[in-house]
Design a protein around this motif. Structure first.
Motif, mmCIF file in Angstrom:
data_model
loop_
_atom_site.group_PDB
_atom_site.id
_atom_site.type_symbol
_atom_site.label_atom_id
_atom_site.label_comp_id
_atom_site.label_asym_id
_atom_site.label_seq_id
_atom_site.Cartn_x
_atom_site.Cartn_y
_atom_site.Cartn_z
ATOM 1 N N ARG A 164 65.489 -53.081 9.448
ATOM 2 C CA ARG A 164 66.572 -52.127 9.747
ATOM 3 C C ARG A 164 66.151 -50.685 9.486
ATOM 4 N N SER A 168 64.592 -46.796 13.143
ATOM 5 C CA SER A 168 64.781 -45.400 13.575
ATOM 6 C C SER A 168 63.466 -44.694 13.917
ATOM 7 N N GLU A 174 69.065 -53.345 22.914
ATOM 8 C CA GLU A 174 70.219 -54.242 22.783
ATOM 9 C C GLU A 174 69.945 -55.429 23.702
ATOM 10 N N PRO A 193 67.439 -44.629 16.913
ATOM 11 C CA PRO A 193 68.800 -44.543 16.363
ATOM 12 C C PRO A 193 68.777 -44.567 14.837
ATOM 13 N N GLU A 194 69.823 -44.046 14.212
ATOM 14 C CA GLU A 194 70.001 -44.238 12.771
ATOM 15 C C GLU A 194 70.202 -45.739 12.556
ATOM 16 N N GLU A 196 72.261 -47.442 10.944
ATOM 17 C CA GLU A 196 73.660 -47.924 11.029
ATOM 18 C C GLU A 196 74.185 -47.942 12.475
ATOM 19 N N ASN A 197 73.541 -47.202 13.360
ATOM 20 C CA ASN A 197 73.986 -47.212 14.768
ATOM 21 C C ASN A 197 73.112 -48.093 15.656
ATOM 22 N N ALA A 198 72.076 -48.700 15.070
ATOM 23 C CA ALA A 198 71.124 -49.470 15.888
ATOM 24 C C ALA A 198 71.775 -50.755 16.398
ATOM 25 N N PRO A 199 71.674 -51.041 17.698
ATOM 26 C CA PRO A 199 72.283 -52.253 18.240
ATOM 27 C C PRO A 199 71.564 -53.542 17.842
#
Ligand code: G1P
Length: 294
Positions: A164, A168, A174, A193-194, A196-199
């Motif tokens: 995780r 980034s 996705e 992506p950050e 927390e926003n990663a799909p």
């Protein structure tokens, strides 16, 4: 559907993460053992059957052209000294493919670098290989991606699971898995992506097989992350227009874009080499003891 013949290797980046080593030489020419990094990438394309290679260069990248060019003087010298093994190696570098160059001129991002390949690539599907990702010689990743392309006639990204926190650093996919957990439809892809926003934790790794419609997507793109024209953003547009696939592969990849991983790549490659491997392993074991590393 036409078979893929062409490979594009972007090599215009300034290599700022490797300064000062890259002040007066391209980062692609940094050696991994006895070959410059870009030679591994060209050889990988050739092994997968791609014989037309376009390298996207820029200012200060002449050593790359010299490396793949014939050096008559060196060849004569090696011949006169009876160094036939070295002569063979030097000739193989020149003969392995038809290599072309084009300059990117403005450093506007990876997507922009790929877009300057449009005239050369024409209306054909093509592969893109990023030089920071070195794939182990035994790994048939690119050939497998080409097989997926042959089957579906669509673009294929190489994908790898990362943690995780690491996502980034990459384009993040996705996925919607088809068949098994090796092949997915790309529903969307987002650049760096950050967490927390990663799909997902599925990262795009620097190998792509792309349909020529990617150039339309690139042409109409606004700058993305870092103010750069991102290849990932164009692939995301493409994925909304036609199926794009992600091929998940495991292991055998070295990220040579930063110093630590470059060191790791060098050691791992050397351990498997006949000429230096045995002695290197002995020395490493001794080093671990001497420096009390364990
Ligand atoms: C590039 C791409 C990124 C991809 C990565 C793979 O990023 O923009 O989508 O995941 O290569 O190595 P870079 O490493 O150049 O920042």
């Amino acid at each position: 559907m036409s078979a893929v013949r062409k490979a594009v290797i972007p090599a215009a980046g300034l290599g700022t993460r490797f300064l000062p080593a890259t002040k007066a030489q391209p980062k692609e020419m940094l050696p991994l053992l006895d070959k410059p990094a870009i030679q591994y990438v060209v050889e990988e394309a050739v092994h997968a059957g791609l014989t037309d290679i376009l390298i996207i260069t820029g200012r200060g990248k002449r050593p790359i052209e010299d490396h793949f060019d014939r050096s008559i003087e060196l060849e004569h010298f090696l011949e006169s000294k009876g160094k036939f093994e070295e002569l063979k190696q030097v000739r193989e570098i020149t003969d392995m493919a038809s290599i072309h160059y084009i300059r990117q001129r403005d450093p506007l991002g990876l997507g922009h670098a790929v877009s300057v390949a449009e005239d050369h690539v024409g209306g054909e599907p093509f592969a893109v290989l990023l030089g920071d990702d070195i794939i182990a010689e035994s790994n048939p990743l690119l050939s497998e991606m080409l097989r997926v392309h042959e089957r579906y006639g669509r673009s294929v990204l190489a994908a790898m699971e990362v943690s995780r926190e690491e996502i980034s650093l990459y384009g993040c996919i996705e996925p919607e898995f088809v068949e098994d957990d090796r092949l997915a439809r790309v529903l969307s892809v987002v650049e760096k992506p950050e967490p927390e926003n990663a799909p997902s934790n599925l990262a795009a790794i620097g190998r792509y097989v792309l349909t020529p419609e990617i150039f339309d997507a690139l042409r109409n793109l606004e700058p993305g992350v870092g103010g750069e024209i991102q290849l990932t953003d164009a692939i995301n547009v493409l994925a909304q227009q036609q199926a794009v696939y992600a091929y998940v592969f495991e292991g055998g990849r070295f990220d040579v874009g930063n110093k630590l991983d470059y060191m790791k790549a060098m050691i791992e490659l050397a351990i498997d080499r006949e000429d230096v491997g045995k002695e290197l392993k002995r020395w490493l074991a001794d080093l671990v003891q001497r420096k009390k590393l364990l």
